[in-house]
Every structure is written in C-alpha cells, then in structure tokens.
Design an enzyme around this catalytic site. Structure first.
Site, PDB file in Angstrom:
ATOM      1  N   LYS A  44      -8.370   7.873   3.330  1.00  0.00           N
ATOM      2  CA  LYS A  44      -9.808   8.153   3.218  1.00  0.00           C
ATOM      3  C   LYS A  44     -10.445   7.805   4.569  1.00  0.00           C
ATOM      4  O   LYS A  44     -11.372   6.999   4.683  1.00  0.00           O
ATOM      5  CB  LYS A  44     -10.389   7.314   2.061  1.00  0.00           C
ATOM      6  CG  LYS A  44     -11.827   7.611   1.704  1.00  0.00           C
ATOM      7  CD  LYS A  44     -12.050   8.970   1.082  1.00  0.00           C
ATOM      8  CE  LYS A  44     -13.529   9.219   0.880  1.00  0.00           C
ATOM      9  NZ  LYS A  44     -13.818  10.601   0.433  1.00  0.00           N
TER      10      LYS A  44
ATOM     11  N   TYR B 213      -5.509  -5.272  -1.561  1.00  0.00           N
ATOM     12  CA  TYR B 213      -4.644  -6.096  -2.406  1.00  0.00           C
ATOM     13  C   TYR B 213      -4.309  -7.426  -1.735  1.00  0.00           C
ATOM     14  O   TYR B 213      -3.657  -8.286  -2.341  1.00  0.00           O
ATOM     15  CB  TYR B 213      -3.356  -5.341  -2.754  1.00  0.00           C
ATOM     16  CG  TYR B 213      -3.606  -4.223  -3.737  1.00  0.00           C
ATOM     17  CD1 TYR B 213      -4.383  -3.133  -3.369  1.00  0.00           C
ATOM     18  CD2 TYR B 213      -3.105  -4.257  -5.030  1.00  0.00           C
ATOM     19  CE1 TYR B 213      -4.650  -2.113  -4.252  1.00  0.00           C
ATOM     20  CE2 TYR B 213      -3.364  -3.233  -5.932  1.00  0.00           C
ATOM     21  CZ  TYR B 213      -4.137  -2.169  -5.527  1.00  0.00           C
ATOM     22  OH  TYR B 213      -4.402  -1.160  -6.408  1.00  0.00           O
TER      23      TYR B 213
ATOM     24  N   ASP C 171      -9.481  11.928  -1.772  1.00  0.00           N
ATOM     25  CA  ASP C 171     -10.135  12.582  -2.920  1.00  0.00           C
ATOM     26  C   ASP C 171      -9.661  14.030  -3.052  1.00  0.00           C
ATOM     27  O   ASP C 171      -9.401  14.518  -4.148  1.00  0.00           O
ATOM     28  CB  ASP C 171     -11.677  12.477  -2.849  1.00  0.00           C
ATOM     29  CG  ASP C 171     -12.243  12.795  -1.473  1.00  0.00           C
ATOM     30  OD1 ASP C 171     -11.461  12.965  -0.515  1.00  0.00           O
ATOM     31  OD2 ASP C 171     -13.484  12.859  -1.355  1.00  0.00           O
TER      32      ASP C 171
ATOM     33  N   ASP D 260      -1.724   3.253  -5.693  1.00  0.00           N
ATOM     34  CA  ASP D 260      -1.839   2.801  -7.079  1.00  0.00           C
ATOM     35  C   ASP D 260      -2.478   3.903  -7.924  1.00  0.00           C
ATOM     36  O   ASP D 260      -1.965   4.296  -8.984  1.00  0.00           O
ATOM     37  CB  ASP D 260      -2.681   1.514  -7.104  1.00  0.00           C
ATOM     38  CG  ASP D 260      -2.491   0.706  -8.366  1.00  0.00           C
ATOM     39  OD1 ASP D 260      -1.796   1.179  -9.284  1.00  0.00           O
ATOM     40  OD2 ASP D 260      -3.046  -0.404  -8.453  1.00  0.00           O
TER      41      ASP D 260
HETATM   42  O1  LIG Z   1      -0.653  -6.268 -10.688  1.00  0.00           O
HETATM   43  C1  LIG Z   1      -1.281  -5.699 -11.564  1.00  0.00           C
HETATM   44  O2  LIG Z   1      -1.729  -6.284 -12.550  1.00  0.00           O
HETATM   45  C2  LIG Z   1      -1.534  -4.221 -11.462  1.00  0.00           C
HETATM   46  C3  LIG Z   1      -0.713  -3.563 -10.410  1.00  0.00           C
HETATM   47  C4  LIG Z   1      -0.657  -2.105 -10.539  1.00  0.00           C
HETATM   48  O3  LIG Z   1      -1.429  -1.462 -11.185  1.00  0.00           O
HETATM   49  C5  LIG Z   1       0.426  -1.403  -9.853  1.00  0.00           C
HETATM   50  O4  LIG Z   1       1.126  -1.984  -9.049  1.00  0.00           O
HETATM   51  O5  LIG Z   1       0.590  -0.209 -10.087  1.00  0.00           O
HETATM   52 MG   LIG Z   2      -1.016   0.665 -11.104  1.00  0.00          MG
END
Ligand SMILES: O=C(O)CCC(=O)C(=O)O
Ligand SMILES: [Mg+2]
Ligand SMILES: NC(=O)C1=CN([C@@H]2O[C@H](COP(=O)(O)OP(=O)(O)OC[C@H]3O[C@@H](n4cnc5c(N)ncnc54)[C@H](OP(=O)(O)O)[C@@H]3O)[C@@H](O)[C@H]2O)C=CC1
Length: 416
Positions: free
Chosen positions: A230, A160, A283, A307
């Site tokens: 992972k 990210y 996983d 996420d």
């Molecule tokens: O920032 C986004 O558009 C997606 C972020 C996301 O899916 C989350 O933080 O759970």
């Molecule tokens: Mg999300």
C-alpha cells in the site's frame, strides 16, 4: 534437561549440516496441540501423518512426536502466568522442525499474540501460505481452479512488532508530544484519547522475504512474483518494500525491465523461462485475486497484508479449514494452520482438520519425505471426492455425508 518436555527415547533430532537439513529415519518432531479446536485438529493430524509415513516407508521411518506447550495448556502444566515457556522455544531451536495448532490472542487488551511471539523470537521471517483448490471442494467463486498462489508474508516486522500504546497512557501522550514538538506533526486530530502504533519496515527484512519468494518461483517454475503493498499511502514502509523488492530482483536476480517498465522480468536459471516481477497496490489486489486469479502466482507482501490476503484467498478455495501454512527461518521451521482457535467449535470434534494436515504435508516435503506428503494429498483428495466431509464443506456440497473431525481423518487414511 527439560522440565515438562519428555524427549522420546528412540528418536533422533533433525540437524543442520553444511547448511542442509539432515533428517534421520526416526526424527523427533515437537508439536503444540493448540487452544480451542487444537484439541480436535491436532490429534487428527498426528493420526493421519503417522498413517501416511507408515504406508510410505513401512517400519523404516517413523516420526517420534514430542509435545511441547504454549497457550492455555502451558498455564496448566507450568503455572498460571506461563503462556510460552522458555523451554518450548529451546526445543524448537534444538529440534529445528515442528508443527503447531492455533493459539488464542485476546482482542483489545491482554497479552500479545503467542503465535507472533514464536515467529519473532525464533526469527521465522517467512510465513508461506499456499492456496490451491482441491477438485470438488465447494467454493463461492466460479472458477476456483484458477486460484493457485503462494503467499510469502513477511513475518517479523510491520505493525505486528507490537509497538503500540493505549489511548490515554503516559507513553501514548509522550509519543504524541514528541511527534508534535520534535517532528513537526500537526495533524493528529484528537490528541486527548488517541492510541498510537508504529510500523517498522526495514530494507533487510523486506529483501530477505522477497529473496525467498523469488527463489521459490525459480525452484518451482512459477510464472510471476507480485509485490503487494500500500505504497501510495504508506510511502516509506509499504512503498519502500516495493522499491527494495525490485532493487533486490535487479541486483541479485539480474531482473530487466519488461517492455520498458514499470514491471521487471528475470530468466529462470533452471529452465530459461521468464518470471515476471510485478507489483500491485493491496486494495486493488483484493479485487484482482477474485476477478483475475489466473494472473497471480507467488505473492510477496508485508505482515498485515499477508494476513488479510491469505484468509481472503483461502475463501476462494473453500475456506480456512483447508488453508495450510508454514513459518520458516534460516534454521527453524514451524508449520501451522492458517485458521485460529474457533472457540465456538472447541472440543466438539466438528471442524475440518485439513488445514493443519496440509501444514504437515508441507512439513513432510520440507523434510524430504515426499512419498508420505503425496499420500496425504491423495488421501485428502480421495475423501473430498467421496463427499465424506466436515460441516464446512457439507453445508455447501450437494449429496455429501457429514463426518466429524476425527472421522474425516479416518476417511483420509482410507483414501491414501
Ligand atoms: O496470532 C494471532 O492470534 C492471529 C494471527 C493470524 O491471524 C495469522 O497469523 O494469520
Ligand atoms: Mg490470520
Ligand atoms: N495462527 C494462529 O494460531 C491464529 C490464531 N488466531 C486466534 O484464534 C482466535 C479466534 O479467531 P477468529 O478470528 O475467530 O478466527 P478462526 O480462524 O478461529 O475462526 C473463524 C471462522 O473460520 C472458520 N474456521 C476456522 N477454523 C476452521 C476449521 N478448522 N474448519 C472449518 N472452519 C473453520 C469458522 O467459520 P464458521 O463460523 O463459518 O463455521 C470459524 O468460525 C483469536 O484469538 C485469534 O487471535 C487466529 C488466526 C490464526
């Protein structure tokens, strides 16, 4: 002082004194409405929170909401290029506690995520997402009551970070050449059109997240902390996260090997009970949490895993319509729904506002306003038990009455 943000006259800023949050009786709380279904869920949240605070404290306490802008609304208020105004960031720095609706991120190109930008710029390094079942919520699993986990997702690093280069770009070609000529890499298969991303994971970033997860387990009398990674494939990022997590548990929480290893245990200093510190490969975790959810409690993991896990887990308790979250740093906390902008439902007054309302419940608890937070939980449970629910629950619930997003907010208030 601010250009398009109007500070409510009768409110006061939340401050931090001697490292502790000082919450006045009339705090100013900044909020971002959000794109898409933000126009539906955020007003419902404001209405329900005001009702809970009023019921809990009468006229002694009141939140003074202050709208700040990000996403499409910011481009209308500021200019077409301004998606995340500098003063929005300044407001969160000044007022310390805020809440937001979802913001759209284009896929495959265009600008990077505003949600991620807020977390990174304000260093909100913990994404805390509790996943718990409310009695009566329809779910696809047989024993949803066994799901009671709190995901601690590292919120500032991993892929990210946005260090990513498009296939065919000069930067991608340069990086590939560097990897080949300087780093001995000879297994990038199709170098001509190949996008490249970099996954930074640091010791400090990993350990500060794991520290918060273990401290949460101590403070909330939880039975285990599971490091999800992972690390068999990504040894020096995901694998290092696991190693650094155990290292921190040993150095800062005196963790000892459990039955000769490989897992560890610590003694909860508050009550003497054992907290197991274990790890699971990501996983495998996805099947474990479906098959043996009762064995998992606090989860500490990197950004992408967190996420995925938080959406998958929320499905087990009824979906992202009811999954809350918070982005927390050392000084600032911004609460937000787990779901996105669900564009097909935007403005239809249809979706479930529970995710952002439960995020507000976390916010009230963070502020120490536990009576109002408890009322929100009571109201949501009551509305669900009365089977007056939005489309997402109604389609799976026998004998339910379908209500709109705002009506569901009203049902919550009636059940407080
Ligand atoms: O920032 C986004 O558009 C997606 C972020 C996301 O899916 C989350 O933080 O759970
Ligand atoms: Mg999300
Ligand atoms: N923190 C943030 O601001 C986030 C932003 N996003 C952004 O949102 C946009 C859309 O993302 P997308 O992947 O479609 O994910 P969304 O979470 O927006 O929507 C996916 C599906 O989840 C269900 N859903 C979402 N919200 C609710 C709700 N409040 N009540 C009931 N059901 C709900 C709907 O399912 P169904 O179709 O079955 O009814 C919906 O179609 C993207 O731009 C993405 O980047 C995504 C996640 C987080």
């Amino acid at each position: 002082m601010y250009t398009n943000v109007h500070i409510p006259e009768n409110g006061e800023a939340i401050t931090i004194e001697n490292g502790l949050l000082r919450v006045p009786n009339h705090p100013i709380i900044p909020f971002i409405e959000g794109d898409g279904i933000g126009v539906d869920v955020t007003p419902a949240m404001l209405m329900v929170v005001d009702a809970a605070v009023s019921k809990a404290y009468g006229s002694d306490r009141q939140i003074h909401w202050m709208e700040v802008y990000a996403g499409e609304k910011a481009t209308q208020i500021y200019d077409s290029e301004t998606w995340l105004p500098e003063e929005t960031l300044e407001v969160f720095k000044q007022f310390k506690v805020g809440i937001k609706g979802p913001l759209t991120t284009p896929v495959g190109g265009g600008m990077r995520s505003l949600n991620v930008a807020l977390r990174q710029v304000l260093d909100l390094y913990v994404c805390q997402r509790p996943v718990q079942w409310f009695t009566g919520v329809p779910t696809p699993v047989k024993k949803p009551s066994e799901v009671n986990m709190v995901v601690f997702r590292e919120n500032s690093e991993d892929i990210y970070s946005g260090i990513e280069y498009q296939a065919g770009s000069e930067q991608a070609q340069k990086l590939i050449s560097f990897l080949q000529s300087e780093m001995g890499v000879n297994n990038i298969r199709f170098t001509d059109l190949c996008g490249v991303g970099i996954k930074p994971v640091s010791k400090e970033g990993s350990q500060r997240l794991v520290r918060k997860a273990i401290q949460y387990a101590i403070d909330h009398d939880r039975a285990s902390v599971t490091l999800v990674h992972k690390g068999n494939i990504m040894k020096y990022t995901e694998g290092a996260f696991k190693e650094w997590g155990y290292e921190l548990a040993k150095e800062e929480f005196s963790a000892q090997l459990l039955n000769g290893g490989p897992w560890y245990k610590i003694e909860n200093p508050k009550n003497g009970r054992e907290i197991i510190i274990k790890d699971v490969i990501a996983d495998s975790m996805l099947q474990q949490m479906l098959l043996r959810p009762a064995e998992y409690d606090v989860i500490a993991t990197l950004n992408l895993n967190g996420d995925y896990l938080s959406d998958a887990l929320s499905a087990q308790v009824g979906g992202i319509g009811i999954a809350p979250g918070a982005n927390i740093g050392e000084k600032i906390a911004i609460f937000e729904a787990t779901h996105g902008t669900a564009p097909k439902y935007a403005g239809l007054n249809k979706v479930n506002p529970s995710s952002v309302i439960l995020s507000a419940e976390m916010m009230l608890r963070h502020m120490g306003w536990v009576e109002a937070a408890d009322l929100l939980l009571k109201g949501i449970s009551g509305a669900i038990n009365a089977k007056t629910v939005t489309y997402d629950f109604e389609r799976l619930m026998e004998g339910a009455t379908l209500v709109t997003c705002s009506q569901f907010g009203e049902c919550i208030i009636e059940n407080m």
